[in-house]
Motif scaffolding. Structure first.
Motif, mmCIF file in Angstrom:
data_model
loop_
_atom_site.group_PDB
_atom_site.id
_atom_site.type_symbol
_atom_site.label_atom_id
_atom_site.label_comp_id
_atom_site.label_asym_id
_atom_site.label_seq_id
_atom_site.Cartn_x
_atom_site.Cartn_y
_atom_site.Cartn_z
ATOM 1 N N LYS A 63 0.815 -1.228 0.000
ATOM 2 C CA LYS A 63 0.000 0.000 0.000
ATOM 3 C C LYS A 63 0.844 1.272 0.000
ATOM 4 C CE LYS A 63 -0.400 0.037 4.954
ATOM 5 N NZ LYS A 63 -1.187 -0.063 6.118
ATOM 6 N N ASN A 64 2.119 1.151 0.391
ATOM 7 C CA ASN A 64 3.033 2.304 0.391
ATOM 8 C C ASN A 64 3.888 2.368 -0.866
ATOM 9 O OD1 ASN A 64 2.219 3.239 2.973
ATOM 10 N ND2 ASN A 64 3.454 1.613 3.887
ATOM 11 N N ASN A 65 3.540 1.549 -1.861
ATOM 12 C CA ASN A 65 4.252 1.514 -3.140
ATOM 13 C C ASN A 65 5.668 0.934 -3.004
ATOM 14 O OD1 ASN A 65 3.660 1.864 -5.818
ATOM 15 N ND2 ASN A 65 4.640 3.863 -5.937
ATOM 16 N N ILE A 66 5.847 0.028 -2.031
ATOM 17 C CA ILE A 66 7.138 -0.602 -1.766
ATOM 18 C C ILE A 66 7.062 -2.075 -2.159
ATOM 19 C CG2 ILE A 66 8.826 -1.205 0.033
ATOM 20 C CD1 ILE A 66 8.643 1.787 -0.261
ATOM 21 N N LYS A 67 8.108 -2.556 -2.818
ATOM 22 C CA LYS A 67 8.228 -3.981 -3.096
ATOM 23 C C LYS A 67 9.209 -4.583 -2.093
ATOM 24 C CE LYS A 67 7.293 -3.908 -8.045
ATOM 25 N NZ LYS A 67 7.726 -4.401 -9.369
ATOM 26 N N THR A 68 8.909 -5.789 -1.618
ATOM 27 C CA THR A 68 9.778 -6.470 -0.659
ATOM 28 C C THR A 68 10.272 -7.773 -1.273
ATOM 29 O OG1 THR A 68 8.582 -5.520 1.209
ATOM 30 C CG2 THR A 68 9.939 -7.458 1.658
ATOM 31 N N LEU A 69 11.571 -7.968 -1.172
ATOM 32 C CA LEU A 69 12.220 -9.153 -1.719
ATOM 33 C C LEU A 69 12.958 -9.846 -0.578
ATOM 34 C CD1 LEU A 69 13.106 -10.765 -4.259
ATOM 35 C CD2 LEU A 69 14.974 -9.128 -4.498
ATOM 36 N N ASP A 70 12.760 -11.166 -0.445
ATOM 37 C CA ASP A 70 13.441 -11.958 0.576
ATOM 38 C C ASP A 70 14.524 -12.801 -0.075
ATOM 39 O OD1 ASP A 70 11.863 -11.112 2.801
ATOM 40 O OD2 ASP A 70 10.254 -12.394 2.063
ATOM 41 N N LEU A 71 15.762 -12.625 0.390
ATOM 42 C CA LEU A 71 16.898 -13.404 -0.107
ATOM 43 C C LEU A 71 17.499 -14.165 1.071
ATOM 44 C CD1 LEU A 71 18.617 -10.744 -2.406
ATOM 45 C CD2 LEU A 71 17.020 -12.541 -3.072
ATOM 46 N N LYS A 72 16.975 -15.328 1.351
ATOM 47 C CA LYS A 72 17.399 -16.105 2.513
ATOM 48 C C LYS A 72 18.728 -16.826 2.289
ATOM 49 C CE LYS A 72 12.679 -16.839 4.062
ATOM 50 N NZ LYS A 72 12.614 -15.924 5.136
ATOM 51 N N ASN A 73 19.093 -17.072 1.037
ATOM 52 C CA ASN A 73 20.298 -17.854 0.752
ATOM 53 C C ASN A 73 21.563 -17.008 0.622
ATOM 54 O OD1 ASN A 73 19.394 -16.670 -1.594
ATOM 55 N ND2 ASN A 73 20.037 -18.344 -2.914
ATOM 56 N N VAL A 74 21.510 -15.746 1.005
ATOM 57 C CA VAL A 74 22.647 -14.835 0.921
ATOM 58 C C VAL A 74 22.915 -14.291 2.318
ATOM 59 C CG1 VAL A 74 23.537 -12.728 -0.158
ATOM 60 C CG2 VAL A 74 21.898 -14.149 -1.391
ATOM 61 N N THR A 75 24.184 -14.167 2.689
ATOM 62 C CA THR A 75 24.501 -13.564 3.983
ATOM 63 C C THR A 75 24.479 -12.040 3.858
ATOM 64 O OG1 THR A 75 26.895 -13.430 3.655
ATOM 65 C CG2 THR A 75 26.018 -15.516 4.548
ATOM 66 N N GLY A 76 24.263 -11.382 4.967
ATOM 67 C CA GLY A 76 24.264 -9.923 4.976
ATOM 68 C C GLY A 76 25.592 -9.340 4.546
ATOM 69 N N GLN A 77 26.699 -9.976 4.980
ATOM 70 C CA GLN A 77 28.033 -9.495 4.598
ATOM 71 C C GLN A 77 28.246 -9.602 3.094
ATOM 72 O OE1 GLN A 77 30.636 -11.886 7.107
ATOM 73 N NE2 GLN A 77 31.470 -9.973 7.906
ATOM 74 N N HIS A 78 27.861 -10.726 2.536
ATOM 75 C CA HIS A 78 28.032 -10.911 1.095
ATOM 76 C C HIS A 78 27.147 -9.938 0.317
ATOM 77 C CE1 HIS A 78 29.575 -15.318 1.467
ATOM 78 N NE2 HIS A 78 30.529 -14.437 1.682
ATOM 79 N N PHE A 79 25.899 -9.816 0.746
ATOM 80 C CA PHE A 79 24.985 -8.959 -0.003
ATOM 81 C C PHE A 79 25.411 -7.497 0.050
ATOM 82 C CE2 PHE A 79 21.149 -6.523 -0.873
ATOM 83 C CZ PHE A 79 20.822 -7.075 -2.101
ATOM 84 N N GLU A 80 25.964 -7.068 1.157
ATOM 85 C CA GLU A 80 26.424 -5.676 1.248
ATOM 86 C C GLU A 80 27.477 -5.382 0.185
ATOM 87 O OE1 GLU A 80 27.851 -2.433 4.557
ATOM 88 O OE2 GLU A 80 27.335 -4.452 5.177
ATOM 89 N N ILE A 81 28.381 -6.312 -0.047
ATOM 90 C CA ILE A 81 29.396 -6.137 -1.087
ATOM 91 C C ILE A 81 28.744 -6.150 -2.467
ATOM 92 C CG2 ILE A 81 31.378 -7.246 -2.206
ATOM 93 C CD1 ILE A 81 32.215 -8.093 0.669
#
Length: 109
Positions: A63-81
Motif C-alpha cells: 500500500k506504500n508503493n514498496i516492493k519487498t524481496l526476501d533473499l534467505k540464501n545470501v549472507t548480509g556481509q556478502h549482499f552488502e558487497i
C-alpha cells in the motif's frame, strides 16, 4: 579529470544506500534471527542487474508503493558487497580475508 568524475559518481550512488528517503525496495537478506534489511531503488537495481530486473517484475507493491524481496540464501556481509557493486561499480574487499572473498566469488559470480 574523467577518473575523478567517475569515482565521485560511484561514491554518490553508494551513498544512496544510506539515504532513508525515496527508496522503493526492501530486501530482507539472510535467515532469521540474522536477517539484515537493505533499502534500495528499483531504477538502479533494474538497470544494473538482470537478476533484479527479473525478480522485481514478479513482486507486487504494498500500500506504500514498496516492493519487498526476501533473499534467505545470501549472507548480509556478502549482499552488502554485492549491492555496493551494483550501485557503485566497485568491490570494497580490503577489510576481508581471502577465504571470505573466495566464498563470495564461488557462490555469486
Amino acid at each position: 579529470m574523467t577518473v575523478k568524475f567517475f569515482e565521485k559518481l560511484s561514491n554518490n550512488y553508494i551513498e544512496l544506500l544510506d539515504d532513508k528517503e525515496d527508496f522503493n525496495i526492501i530486501i530482507n537478506v539472510g535467515e532469521s534471527p540474522n536477517t539484515k534489511i537493505f533499502q534500495a531503488h528499483s531504477a538502479i537495481l533494474r538497470s544494473r542487474s538482470l537478476y533484479f530486473r527479473n525478480e522485481l517484475a514478479n513482486i507486487s507493491k504494498d500500500k506504500n508503493n514498496i516492493k519487498t524481496l526476501d533473499l534467505k540464501n545470501v549472507t548480509g556481509q556478502h549482499f552488502e558487497i554485492i549491492i555496493k557493486y551494483i550501485y557503485g561499480g566497485i568491490f570494497l574487499l580490503e577489510n576481508h580475508n581471502a577465504s571470505f572473498i573466495f566464498e563470495l566469488i564461488a557462490h555469486y559470480f
